[in-house]
Design an enzyme around this catalytic site. Structure first.
Site, PDB file in Angstrom:
ATOM      1  N   HIS A 252       0.829  -1.206   0.000  1.00 48.17           N
ATOM      2  CA  HIS A 252       0.000   0.000   0.000  1.00 48.17           C
ATOM      3  C   HIS A 252       0.865   1.258   0.000  1.00 48.17           C
ATOM      4  O   HIS A 252       0.562   2.233  -0.715  1.00 48.17           O
ATOM      5  CB  HIS A 252      -0.920   0.012   1.221  1.00 48.17           C
ATOM      6  CG  HIS A 252      -2.098  -0.897   1.093  1.00 48.17           C
ATOM      7  ND1 HIS A 252      -1.980  -2.265   0.986  1.00 48.17           N
ATOM      8  CD2 HIS A 252      -3.442  -0.627   1.046  1.00 48.17           C
ATOM      9  CE1 HIS A 252      -3.185  -2.796   0.890  1.00 48.17           C
ATOM     10  NE2 HIS A 252      -4.088  -1.839   0.910  1.00 48.17           N
TER      11      HIS A 252
ATOM     12  N   HIS B 246       1.659  -4.209   9.015  1.00 45.58           N
ATOM     13  CA  HIS B 246       3.013  -3.909   8.542  1.00 45.58           C
ATOM     14  C   HIS B 246       3.843  -3.323   9.678  1.00 45.58           C
ATOM     15  O   HIS B 246       3.303  -2.751  10.633  1.00 45.58           O
ATOM     16  CB  HIS B 246       2.990  -2.909   7.371  1.00 45.58           C
ATOM     17  CG  HIS B 246       2.459  -3.486   6.095  1.00 45.58           C
ATOM     18  ND1 HIS B 246       3.125  -4.454   5.376  1.00 45.58           N
ATOM     19  CD2 HIS B 246       1.314  -3.230   5.417  1.00 45.58           C
ATOM     20  CE1 HIS B 246       2.409  -4.769   4.307  1.00 45.58           C
ATOM     21  NE2 HIS B 246       1.305  -4.036   4.323  1.00 45.58           N
TER      22      HIS B 246
END
Length: 296
Positions: A210, A252
Site C-alpha cells: 500500500h 506492517h
C-alpha cells in the site's frame, strides 16, 4: 570250613571290583603300541583348532582397544574442535548486534502503533475509518478505476497518461508480490490476509504494498496532472496516511512502510524512463479493443 569262607570272600571281592563289570572290560585290556601316538595326534589337532579361535578372540578386543586409543588421541590433539551443530557464536559482530537491536526497536514501535489492530485495541472504535482509508490503497481498486477512466477518455493526452499509469500499477503489484514471496516476513501481529490481500497478492509484510502504490500514484499524478496547491498537499497527505493505516491495523512494520515508499518512488522513476508515447498507447488500445472490446 576255611575253604568255604575263602570262596565267599573271593566272590564278594569280585562283586565289589568295578573293573570286572562288562561296561568297564575295555579298561582291563592291554594298550596297543600305536595308541599313545594316536591320542597325542588327536590332542594336538584339538589344540591347533582351539588356538586360532583364541587368537581371533584376542585380536578383536585389541582392534577395538586400538580404535578407542586412536579416538582418544584425536580428541587430545583437537581439544578446541566441536561439532558444527553444537557451536554457538559467542562473539557476534557489531553489525549483527546493530541489526538485531534495530529489528527489536522496529517490532516494538510497530506493535505500539497498531492501535487499530483489533476492535478491543485502544483505538478500536476508529478501525472502520482506518480500514476505509486502507481500501483506497489496494492495487485492484486502482486498476479497476484506471480501466474505467481509460474507457471514458476521449483525448490522446489523457489516454497516454492512463495507459502508462496502468502499466506502472501492474509493475508495482508484480514487483512487490515477488519481493514479498522471497522475504516472507510476517506482520507484527501475524494476522491472516483478507480476500483483497489475496487478490492484490499482498500476503506478507515486507515491503508494504500500500505504501509503495500510494507513493508511486501520488508522484505520478503530481507530475502529469495540473493540480492546485491544496490538492497537491492532500495527495501527499493521502499517500502518507495510506502507508500509516496499514501499520495502525497491525499488518506492517514501520520499516516495511518506509521501504514501500522508497520502492514506489523507484517504480515511478522506472516508468518515466520507459514512458510510452501517444502513438504506442493508441496501438495498445486498438489491440485491446480488437481482442476484448472493452473500450468500444
Amino acid at each position: 570250613m576255611p575253604s568255604s569262607s575263602n570262596s565267599v570272600r573271593s566272590r564278594t571281592r569280585d562283586r565289589n571290583n568295578v573293573l570286572g563289570r562288562p561296561e568297564f572290560m575295555s579298561l582291563n585290556q592291554p594298550m596297543r603300541a600305536g595308541a599313545p601316538a594316536a591320542e597325542n595326534r588327536a590332542s594336538s589337532r584339538r589344540l591347533s583348532q582351539i588356538k586360532p579361535q583364541t587368537s581371533q578372540s584376542n585380536e578383536e578386543p585389541a582392534d577395538t582397544a586400538g580404535a578407542n586409543n586412536n579416538n582418544k588421541d584425536k580428541d587430545k590433539k583437537e581439544p578446541g574442535k566441536m561439532p558444527e551443530e553444537d557451536c554457538m557464536l559467542l562473539n557476534p559482530s557489531f553489525k549483527g548486534i546493530a541489526m538485531n537491536a534495530l529489528l527489536a526497536i522496529d517490532i516494538s514501535l510497530s506493535k505500539r502503533m497498531g492501535v487499530c489492530a483489533y476492535t478491543s485495541s485502544s483505538w478500536g472504535g476508529c478501525r472502520s475509518m482506518v480500514a476505509l482509508l486502507e481500501l483506497t490503497g489496494f492495487g485492484i481498486t486502482w486498476i479497476i478505476g484506471t480501466i474505467v477512466c481509460l474507457a471514458r477518455s476521449n483525448t490522446l493526452a489523457g489516454q497516454e497518461v492512463l495507459v502508462n499509469l496502468l502499466l506502472a500499477l501492474l509493475l508495482d503489484i508484480v514487483t512487490i508480490a515477488g519481493v514479498q514471496r522471497l522475504v516472507k516476513r510476517r506482520g507484527p501481529w501475524e494476522m491472516t490476509p483478507g480476500f483483497l490481500d489475496y487478490v492484490s497478492m499482498d500476503m506478507y509484510s515486507f515491503p508494504a504494498a500500500h505504501a509503495s502504490r500510494a507513493a508511486m500514484v501520488s508522484k505520478f499524478l503530481l507530475s502529469h496532472l495540473v493540480l492546485a496547491v491544496p490538492l497537491r498537499i492532500l495527495l501527499v497527505l493521502w499517500a502518507f496516511l495510506v502507508g500509516v493505516s496499514r501499520v495502525m491495523l497491525g499488518k506492517h512494520h514501520l520499516t516495511d512502510m518506509v521501504c514501500g515508499f522508497v520502492l514506489g518512488l523507484l517504480h515511478f522513476s522506472l516508468m518515466e524512463n520507459v514512458w510510452l508515447s501517444s502513438g504506442t498507447c493508441q496501438t495498445l488500445i486498438s489491440i485491446s479493443t480488437f481482442s476484448w472490446g472493452p473500450f468500444s
